[in-house]
Design an enzyme around this catalytic site. Structure first.
Site, mmCIF file in Angstrom:
data_model
loop_
_atom_site.group_PDB
_atom_site.id
_atom_site.type_symbol
_atom_site.label_atom_id
_atom_site.label_comp_id
_atom_site.label_asym_id
_atom_site.label_seq_id
_atom_site.Cartn_x
_atom_site.Cartn_y
_atom_site.Cartn_z
ATOM 1 N N ARG A 189 71.654 87.074 -50.807
ATOM 2 C CA ARG A 189 73.078 86.797 -50.875
ATOM 3 C C ARG A 189 73.543 87.086 -52.291
ATOM 4 O O ARG A 189 72.818 86.809 -53.263
ATOM 5 C CB ARG A 189 73.398 85.339 -50.515
ATOM 6 N N GLU A 235 81.662 89.905 -52.008
ATOM 7 C CA GLU A 235 81.706 90.993 -51.014
ATOM 8 C C GLU A 235 82.676 90.742 -49.859
ATOM 9 O O GLU A 235 83.059 91.680 -49.156
ATOM 10 C CB GLU A 235 80.306 91.254 -50.441
ATOM 11 N N HIS A 251 75.862 95.501 -47.251
ATOM 12 C CA HIS A 251 75.285 94.454 -46.393
ATOM 13 C C HIS A 251 74.832 95.025 -45.045
ATOM 14 O O HIS A 251 75.296 94.603 -43.986
ATOM 15 C CB HIS A 251 76.300 93.314 -46.179
HETATM 16 P P1 NAD Z 1 63.726 82.001 -44.511
HETATM 17 O O1 NAD Z 1 64.413 80.675 -44.347
HETATM 18 O O2 NAD Z 1 62.665 82.390 -43.557
HETATM 19 O O3 NAD Z 1 63.104 82.096 -45.979
HETATM 20 C C1 NAD Z 1 63.783 81.676 -47.125
HETATM 21 C C2 NAD Z 1 62.751 81.226 -48.140
HETATM 22 O O4 NAD Z 1 63.455 80.861 -49.343
HETATM 23 C C3 NAD Z 1 61.947 79.988 -47.688
HETATM 24 O O5 NAD Z 1 60.573 80.226 -47.839
HETATM 25 C C4 NAD Z 1 62.452 78.886 -48.611
HETATM 26 O O6 NAD Z 1 61.453 77.915 -48.910
HETATM 27 C C5 NAD Z 1 62.840 79.701 -49.836
HETATM 28 N N1 NAD Z 1 63.727 78.955 -50.729
HETATM 29 C C6 NAD Z 1 64.674 78.035 -50.421
HETATM 30 N N2 NAD Z 1 65.227 77.540 -51.547
HETATM 31 C C7 NAD Z 1 64.602 78.150 -52.578
HETATM 32 C C8 NAD Z 1 64.712 78.051 -53.974
HETATM 33 N N3 NAD Z 1 65.553 77.185 -54.544
HETATM 34 N N4 NAD Z 1 63.916 78.831 -54.736
HETATM 35 C C9 NAD Z 1 63.036 79.687 -54.161
HETATM 36 N N5 NAD Z 1 62.869 79.833 -52.828
HETATM 37 C C10 NAD Z 1 63.645 79.067 -52.057
HETATM 38 O O7 NAD Z 1 64.893 83.063 -44.544
HETATM 39 P P2 NAD Z 1 64.771 84.639 -44.292
HETATM 40 O O8 NAD Z 1 64.980 84.934 -42.852
HETATM 41 O O9 NAD Z 1 63.576 85.156 -44.986
HETATM 42 O O10 NAD Z 1 66.095 85.140 -45.030
HETATM 43 C C11 NAD Z 1 66.252 85.021 -46.441
HETATM 44 C C12 NAD Z 1 67.696 85.281 -46.817
HETATM 45 O O11 NAD Z 1 67.989 86.650 -46.562
HETATM 46 C C13 NAD Z 1 68.711 84.519 -45.940
HETATM 47 O O12 NAD Z 1 68.975 83.235 -46.462
HETATM 48 C C14 NAD Z 1 69.927 85.396 -45.995
HETATM 49 O O13 NAD Z 1 70.764 84.936 -47.027
HETATM 50 C C15 NAD Z 1 69.376 86.779 -46.338
HETATM 51 N N6 NAD Z 1 69.602 87.757 -45.264
HETATM 52 C C16 NAD Z 1 70.202 88.930 -45.572
HETATM 53 C C17 NAD Z 1 70.405 89.891 -44.587
HETATM 54 C C18 NAD Z 1 71.034 91.224 -44.883
HETATM 55 O O14 NAD Z 1 71.511 91.894 -43.964
HETATM 56 N N7 NAD Z 1 71.041 91.662 -46.118
HETATM 57 C C19 NAD Z 1 70.018 89.617 -43.265
HETATM 58 C C20 NAD Z 1 69.383 88.404 -42.994
HETATM 59 C C21 NAD Z 1 69.173 87.471 -43.989
#
Ligand code: NAD
Length: 335
Positions: free
Chosen positions: A234, A263, A295
């Site tokens: 994000r 964005e 995105h």
């Molecule tokens: P997920 O919940 O499986 O993994 C997120 C990880 O971040 C977890 O392991 C969690 O413990 C960790 N985390 C939480 N707080 C933290 C902190 N303060 N410091 C370090 N790590 C921390 O999520 P995911 O499916 O892997 O997705 C990750 C992110 O990717 C989503 O939150 C979303 O914002 C983003 N995303 C982007 C797109 C895109 O199209 N670009 C699509 C899907 C998701």
């Protein structure tokens, strides 16, 4: 169930329509974003479905509830755009699609790395103009480089697996260690050490108050000269102005962004005939070593079909009073 789908685009309507028909729901697709002004379109709908750049702030949630909405069905995994405390106060159920295809985003992430490293974006333009010079296109071997992965959940884990295939050394930071990553040989480190040691830094954590501006003037000053920064999580995890200052100084080697902190007023629309008003974004676009995609990390057939399927299943489960716990978004997730 009558459900209004905000911010829908052609690429997702076919799968949403067929899933909705299969489950007997009555969808209304609108292209407009959910904002305070457009919340009134939800009048008479029990559910509103939104995407990553819709406005889920408290005022908007109150307007939705007033219109009769009881379920907010996110077509995303991220939920940083929704005021969860207000949703709870309003007794508004929030459901999401926690995992549609971590591979889609992870593969896009590595695509950005390879493009920036070997400069495919510049080579493509050059060759089309019959400029076959290689000046300025020097890359580096991925093998042996240290990649710092911040957030080793579903997407971060797949990124680690792919980078292992390149023989990268992988260090990671997460508030919870992922045993699968440990098994892969990923070494967890303190955040400042990750910033100091990495040749490539890639963000895969959610946007929360703790991760907001994780990359800022101080943490950028810890990074190696020539570091590659990738963000497909994000936009708010990076302070764009600090990024620009570091790019101007020549410290950062390259930047790949699929997300940008402001964005919402830019992405998912064709603004090619208009003057862009966001000077920070415009400045970012001027650097030859910055690659921005709008995105699109999630944009694969498999991911879009899975988003449609789970979103519609969420409507059905809500109607039946049997929502899946892992799809429910509550303030408990605000770590
Ligand atoms: P997920 O919940 O499986 O993994 C997120 C990880 O971040 C977890 O392991 C969690 O413990 C960790 N985390 C939480 N707080 C933290 C902190 N303060 N410091 C370090 N790590 C921390 O999520 P995911 O499916 O892997 O997705 C990750 C992110 O990717 C989503 O939150 C979303 O914002 C983003 N995303 C982007 C797109 C895109 O199209 N670009 C699509 C899907 C998701």
């Amino acid at each position: 169930m009558k459900a209004i789908f905000y911010s829908t685009r052609n690429y997702e309507r076919a799968s949403l329509t067929s899933e909705a028909e299969r489950h007997g729901h009555e969808p209304l697709f609108v292209e407009t974003r959910l904002t305070l002004e457009t919340a009134k379109l939800a009048e008479g709908y029990e559910a509103a479905s939104i995407f990553a750049n819709d406005d889920g702030s408290s005022k908007v949630l109150r307007a939705l509830q007033k219109a009769g909405v009881r379920l907010l069905a996110l077509r995303s995994a991220g939920f940083n755009h929704v005021d969860l405390r207000e949703a709870e106060r309003l007794n508004l159920t929030v459901l999401r699609v926690p995992a549609y295809s971590p591979h889609a985003v992870a593969e896009h992430t590595v695509g950005l790395m390879l493009t920036l490293n070997r400069k495919y974006h510049r080579a493509y333009q050059r060759v089309r103009e019959q400029n076959f010079s290689l000046e300025g296109l020097m890359g580096f071997d991925m093998k042996g480089k240290t990649a710092g992965v911040i957030g080793t959940g579903r997407i971060g884990e797949v990124v680690c697996r792919i980078l292992k295939g390149f023989d990268c050394k992988i260090i990671a930071f997460d508030i919870n260690q992922n045993p699968q990553c440990v098994k892969l040989g990923v070494e967890y480190a303190a955040l400042d050490d990750l910033f100091r040691l990495s040749d490539i830094i890639t963000f895969h954590c959610p946007l929360t108050p703790k991760t907001h501006y994780m990359l800022n003037e101080r943490t950028l000053s810890l990074t190696k000269r020539g570091v590659m920064i990738i963000n497909t999580s994000r936009g708010g995890v990076i302070e764009s102005k600090a990024l620009i200052a570091s790019l101007k100084s020549g410290h950062i080697g390259s930047v790949g962004l699929d997300v940008y902190e402001e964005e919402a007023d830019l992405f998912f629309q064709d603004l090619s005939g208009t003057a862009l008003l966001d000077d920070t974004f415009v400045r970012l676009m001027t650097f030859p070593n910055v690659l921005i995609t709008a995105h699109q990390g999630f944009l694969t057939c498999e991911a879009v079909a899975a988003i449609a399927q789970v979103t519609i299943e969420n409507l059905t489960a809500f109607q039946a009073g049997a929502v899946r716990e892992e799809n429910q978004v509550s303030t408990e997730l605000l770590v």
